[in-house]
Design an enzyme around this catalytic site. Structure first.
Site, short mmCIF file in Angstrom:
data_model
loop_
_atom_site.label_atom_id
_atom_site.label_comp_id
_atom_site.label_asym_id
_atom_site.label_seq_id
_atom_site.Cartn_x
_atom_site.Cartn_y
_atom_site.Cartn_z
N ARG A 51 0.83 -1.21 0.00
CA ARG A 51 0.00 0.00 0.00
C ARG A 51 0.87 1.26 0.00
O ARG A 51 0.55 2.26 -0.61
CB ARG A 51 -0.96 0.01 1.19
CG ARG A 51 -1.74 1.32 1.30
CD ARG A 51 -2.96 1.30 2.18
NE ARG A 51 -2.86 0.51 3.38
CZ ARG A 51 -2.12 0.83 4.46
NH1 ARG A 51 -1.39 1.94 4.46
NH2 ARG A 51 -2.10 0.05 5.51
N TYR A 103 -15.11 17.72 -16.37
CA TYR A 103 -15.54 16.33 -16.30
C TYR A 103 -16.55 16.22 -15.16
O TYR A 103 -16.27 16.63 -14.05
CB TYR A 103 -14.33 15.43 -16.05
CG TYR A 103 -14.70 14.00 -15.73
CD1 TYR A 103 -15.29 13.20 -16.70
CD2 TYR A 103 -14.49 13.46 -14.47
CE1 TYR A 103 -15.66 11.90 -16.41
CE2 TYR A 103 -14.84 12.15 -14.18
CZ TYR A 103 -15.43 11.38 -15.15
OH TYR A 103 -15.80 10.09 -14.86
N ASP A 175 -6.14 19.00 -15.44
CA ASP A 175 -6.52 17.66 -15.88
C ASP A 175 -6.10 17.55 -17.35
O ASP A 175 -6.69 18.17 -18.23
CB ASP A 175 -8.03 17.46 -15.71
CG ASP A 175 -8.48 16.04 -16.05
OD1 ASP A 175 -7.78 15.36 -16.81
OD2 ASP A 175 -9.55 15.63 -15.56
N LYS A 200 -7.53 6.26 -19.72
CA LYS A 200 -7.81 6.71 -21.08
C LYS A 200 -6.57 6.50 -21.97
O LYS A 200 -6.13 5.39 -22.11
CB LYS A 200 -8.29 8.16 -21.04
CG LYS A 200 -9.33 8.44 -19.93
CD LYS A 200 -10.65 7.70 -20.14
CE LYS A 200 -11.59 7.77 -18.93
NZ LYS A 200 -11.86 9.07 -18.39
C1 LIG Z 1 -12.40 9.64 -17.27
C2 LIG Z 1 -11.98 10.97 -16.80
C3 LIG Z 1 -11.75 11.21 -15.43
C4 LIG Z 1 -12.04 10.17 -14.36
O1 LIG Z 1 -11.16 9.09 -14.41
P1 LIG Z 1 -11.56 7.58 -13.98
O2 LIG Z 1 -10.32 6.83 -14.26
O3 LIG Z 1 -12.75 7.18 -14.79
O4 LIG Z 1 -11.92 7.63 -12.52
C5 LIG Z 1 -11.30 12.46 -15.07
N1 LIG Z 1 -11.10 13.44 -15.99
C6 LIG Z 1 -11.31 13.24 -17.29
C7 LIG Z 1 -11.06 14.36 -18.25
C8 LIG Z 1 -11.75 12.01 -17.75
O5 LIG Z 1 -11.98 11.82 -19.05
#
Ligand SMILES: *Cc1c(COP(=O)(O)O)cnc(C)c1O
Length: 386
Positions: A51, A103, A175, A200
């Protein structure tokens, strides 16, 4: 080193015990501590318990920090866990500025979870610098950028927002999930921390959930904000498994080549959609008439693989088009080799501000002519001929 080389070599080395070229997955949750050294009062070794730290996870953190041009990275079990952890570094009574077009999960975490703990959440149009300046308060501790934004593909001036945030003593977080460090480098524009959903493009194969925060701090381990984030990671425990870290490291190696394909295909699709009579609007920063195009040219290397478009009509027309497509799967998420299309307002729920006639597309790596043929057929259901 160039990005392509880093993507293949960062965080990877020959396994010293076997010579294995592909790094092993360290599944062990616990690590030997020499009792004699413990008796002699030695500090804890690098690894004690998974962890808190694991060699496979550290390899991924090193690779991600290098790719983003940061000094350290902390990985999490999802992008959302990374977002929650960032917001948890704030205290009761602090204010965070979020973009209006953010998001939707980020807003839900801030408003739905942390507002009850005393976080003040304010939403502004991050593309409007005057609005941002007017919203900054003495207790604003964090300014959140997401660019290009989800799902409207709005482009925010990263350097200008980072400067505004710093002038008010606030941390600036970006982000960078949609752009990836290949196309956009927020730390070089003055941002303090970059966050990604590695689910992603970074992993890139729609088979691992993950997140990361990367810092620009020259000495991260003595930076109080980063120390708090590390504590939330290791004590809170929202960490990815070694296997997930290993898969993400594997996916990273092809990131630059995948991104080139995504960007080329997306641009072709955007031009096709823009010329189609059944399409009311296309949102893609690579189109010269997109309101954020000039800015995107200055802060992005290319315009990414995500676009959205509005069909003539409303929710039924949008979903009818989605139902006709064979290569685009009607599903959420993005960044995999397969093309996805999504009616965004219906997943965001009743308080969504997304137009009802909007479809969001994650442009995959299929041949663009096949993708365009599929869209053309799908749009015929609305009667317009291209
Ligand atoms: C998918 C996404 C998230 C969240 O991520 P997860 O891995 O689904 O928890 C945050 N910001 C953006 C721009 C995203 O496309």
């Amino acid at each position: 080193m160039h990005f392509e080389t880093l993507a293949i070599h960062a965080g990877r080395h020959l396994d010293p015990s076997t010579g294995a070229v592909i790094p092993p997955i360290h599944l062990s949750t616990t690590f030997w501590r020499d009792p004699w050294q413990t008796l002699a009062g030695a500090s804890l070794p690098n690894y004690t318990y998974t962890r808190e730290g694991n060699p496979t996870r550290v390899a991924l953190e090193q690779a991600l920090a290098q790719l983003e041009g940061g000094s350290a990275a902390a990985v999490f079990a999802s992008g959302s866990a990374a977002t929650l952890s960032i917001l948890q570094t704030l205290s009761c009574g602090d204010q965070v500025l979020l973009p209006q077009d953010v998001y939707y999960g980020t807003f839900k975490i801030a408003q739905g979870i942390l507002a009850r703990w005393g976080l003040e959440v304010e939403r502004v149009d991050m593309t409007d610098l005057q609005q941002v300046a007017a919203a900054l308060r003495p207790h604003t501790r964090l300014v959140w950028i997401e660019t290009p934004s989800n799902p409207m593909l709005k482009v925010t001036d990263i350097a200008a927002i980072a400067e505004l945030a710093h002038r008010h003593g606030a941390r600036c977080v970006c982000d960078n999930t949609w752009a990836t460090p290949l196309l956009q480098r927020p730390l070089e524009w003055g941002v303090d921390w970059v966050v990604h959903s590695t689910t992603k493009y970074l992993n890139g194969h729609s088979d691992v959930l993950g997140g990361v925060v990367i810092t620009a701090a020259p000495e991260p381990e003595s930076d109080p904000g980063w120390q708090t984030l590390r504590q939330i990671q290791s004590n809170g425990g929202a960490v990815p498994s070694p296997f997930e870290c290993w898969l993400t490291l594997r996916g990273l190696q092809t990131l630059p080549y995948r991104m080139r394909g995504h960007c080329q295909n997306a641009l072709e699709l955007a031009y096709f959609l823009q010329a189609h009579p059944a399409v009311e609007a296309v949102h893609y920063p690579g189109l010269p008439d997109h309101p954020g195009h000039a800015l995107a040219r200055t802060q992005m290397k290319a315009f990414g693989g995500m676009l959205s478009f509005q069909v003539r009509g409303g929710r039924p027309e949008a979903l009818q088009v989605a139902s006709q497509l064979k290569l685009f799967t009607h599903a959420t998420s993005l960044g995999g080799p397969e093309s996805l299309i999504e009616h965004r307002a219906s997943i965001e729920g009743p308080d969504s501000g997304t137009p009802d006639n909007l479809l969001r597309v994650s442009v995959g790596l299929e041949h663009p002519e096949d993708l365009i043929a599929d869209l053309k057929r799908g749009l015929e259901v609305l009667g317009g001929q291209s």
